[in-house]
Design a protein around this motif. Structure first.
Motif, mmCIF file in Angstrom:
data_model
loop_
_atom_site.group_PDB
_atom_site.id
_atom_site.type_symbol
_atom_site.label_atom_id
_atom_site.label_comp_id
_atom_site.label_asym_id
_atom_site.label_seq_id
_atom_site.Cartn_x
_atom_site.Cartn_y
_atom_site.Cartn_z
ATOM 1 N N ILE A 1 0.818 -1.216 0.000
ATOM 2 C CA ILE A 1 0.000 0.000 0.000
ATOM 3 C C ILE A 1 0.853 1.268 0.000
ATOM 4 O O ILE A 1 0.526 2.254 -0.657
ATOM 5 N N HIS A 2 1.979 1.238 0.707
ATOM 6 C CA HIS A 2 2.830 2.435 0.777
ATOM 7 C C HIS A 2 3.678 2.584 -0.479
ATOM 8 O O HIS A 2 3.955 3.705 -0.919
ATOM 9 N N VAL A 3 4.075 1.459 -1.080
ATOM 10 C CA VAL A 3 4.821 1.517 -2.336
ATOM 11 C C VAL A 3 3.957 2.134 -3.429
ATOM 12 O O VAL A 3 4.449 2.889 -4.277
ATOM 13 N N ASP A 4 2.668 1.846 -3.407
ATOM 14 C CA ASP A 4 1.740 2.465 -4.352
ATOM 15 C C ASP A 4 1.797 3.988 -4.233
ATOM 16 O O ASP A 4 1.818 4.701 -5.239
ATOM 17 N N GLY A 5 1.843 4.493 -3.000
ATOM 18 C CA GLY A 5 1.956 5.934 -2.790
ATOM 19 C C GLY A 5 3.266 6.492 -3.307
ATOM 20 O O GLY A 5 3.308 7.581 -3.893
ATOM 21 N N LEU A 6 4.340 5.740 -3.101
ATOM 22 C CA LEU A 6 5.652 6.155 -3.610
ATOM 23 C C LEU A 6 5.625 6.304 -5.126
ATOM 24 O O LEU A 6 6.116 7.306 -5.668
ATOM 25 N N LEU A 7 5.041 5.336 -5.799
ATOM 26 C CA LEU A 7 5.046 5.345 -7.262
ATOM 27 C C LEU A 7 4.123 6.425 -7.821
ATOM 28 O O LEU A 7 4.472 7.115 -8.789
ATOM 29 N N ASP A 8 2.948 6.576 -7.217
ATOM 30 C CA ASP A 8 2.041 7.642 -7.664
ATOM 31 C C ASP A 8 2.674 9.018 -7.475
ATOM 32 O O ASP A 8 2.561 9.904 -8.342
ATOM 33 N N THR A 9 3.327 9.207 -6.333
ATOM 34 C CA THR A 9 3.966 10.494 -6.062
ATOM 35 C C THR A 9 5.121 10.752 -7.009
ATOM 36 O O THR A 9 5.341 11.882 -7.462
ATOM 37 N N SER A 10 5.859 9.692 -7.337
ATOM 38 C CA SER A 10 6.961 9.832 -8.289
ATOM 39 C C SER A 10 6.454 10.313 -9.646
ATOM 40 O O SER A 10 7.046 11.213 -10.259
ATOM 41 N N ASP A 11 5.355 9.735 -10.103
ATOM 42 C CA ASP A 11 4.763 10.187 -11.375
ATOM 43 C C ASP A 11 4.321 11.648 -11.290
ATOM 44 O O ASP A 11 4.547 12.431 -12.213
ATOM 45 N N ALA A 12 3.700 12.006 -10.168
ATOM 46 C CA ALA A 12 3.198 13.378 -10.021
ATOM 47 C C ALA A 12 4.339 14.392 -9.969
ATOM 48 O O ALA A 12 4.283 15.439 -10.632
#
Length: 254
Positions: free
Chosen positions: A78-89
């Motif tokens: 769940i936290h890795v998902d946040g890392l990847l979404d934030t990286s894209d943003a």
């Protein structure tokens, strides 16, 4: 009541099976007081894997790879998902509103894929170096609690980028002052334990976590106008891998 708060914390932020609890205000007042205990589970399992690997003579490559997977297996990523979404943003270099839209987009962009590769490779390299150093591995085990304490404090105290997100919902239903103070108390206890295990490594790991916390606040305020659940996940991943890399480097000389 506290048992229900415990169940909500583990149901939301881990894959550990929990009895059902209603997600109402009463059951979410102190949820983040129990959030660090998911880190305790991850840390205990990580230390156990390292201990078993050394005791039974497993190949270092196998042990390091399994250690990388432990947090993902416990949390479901769940936290890795946040890392990847934030990286894209962050990599989009768009206006703030567009960045917030990208955070909500379920598609993974090129920068998310690159970030995932770098993230797991960094974990693997760090664990390859530190897993045979018992004090360093034990401090890293506690680090999974430290990162969640800081993350919980951010949810209670930082401005929210959106009023309708998961973070905003948890914050509205929480007893913010009580939760924040409990998490600060946890941090004090964890700092003492880390320094007691190995003073230099303990101070370095905790300082790395504190630095990441300040960096996270700067990024969130500058580029998003506040935090979201994805940004909290981004911080958690960044904080933990930074501690691991620093411990891996420092354990050579300590």
């Amino acid at each position: 009541m506290l048992w229900n708060n415990f169940k909500v914390a583990f149901a939301m932020y881990s894959k550990i099976p929990m009895p059902r609890a209603d997600w109402n205000k009463e059951n979410m007042k102190y949820t983040f007081c129990f959030f660090p205990f998911i880190g305790l589970v991850i840390g205990a399992l990580s230390y156990l894997v390292g201990w078993a690997g050394e005791k039974f003579g497993f190949h270092p490559t196998f042990v390091s790879a399994f250690l990388v997977l432990v947090p993902v297996l416990v949390t479901g990523g769940i936290h890795v998902d946040g890392l990847l979404d934030t990286s894209d943003a962050l990599s989009s270099w768009q206006e703030r509103e567009r960045r917030l839209e990208i955070l909500k987009d379920s598609h993974a962009g090129a920068f998310a894929v690159i970030t995932a590769c770098v993230y797991f490779l960094a974990w693997y390299g760090a664990y390859s170096q530190l897993w045979t150093n018992q004090p360093a591995l034990l401090i890293m085990a506690l680090g999974f609690m430290v990162s969640r304490c800081f993350s919980g404090i951010s949810v209670m105290t930082f401005p929210k980028a959106r009023k309708d997100g998961t973070v905003a919902e948890f914050s509205r239903k929480a007893e913010e002052m009580t939760v924040r103070n409990v998490l600060i108390l946890y941090l004090g206890i964890l700092l003492v334990l880390m320094v007691w295990i190995q003073p230099i490594l303990g101070v370095l790991a905790f300082a790395a976590a504190a630095f990441c916390f300040l960096y996270y606040h700067h990024k969130a305020m500058k580029y998003f106008g506040g935090i979201t659940g994805d940004l909290a996940g981004y911080f958690l991943c960044l904080c933990e891998v930074t501690m691991a890399i620093l411990l891996a480097i420092a354990s050579v000389w300590v």
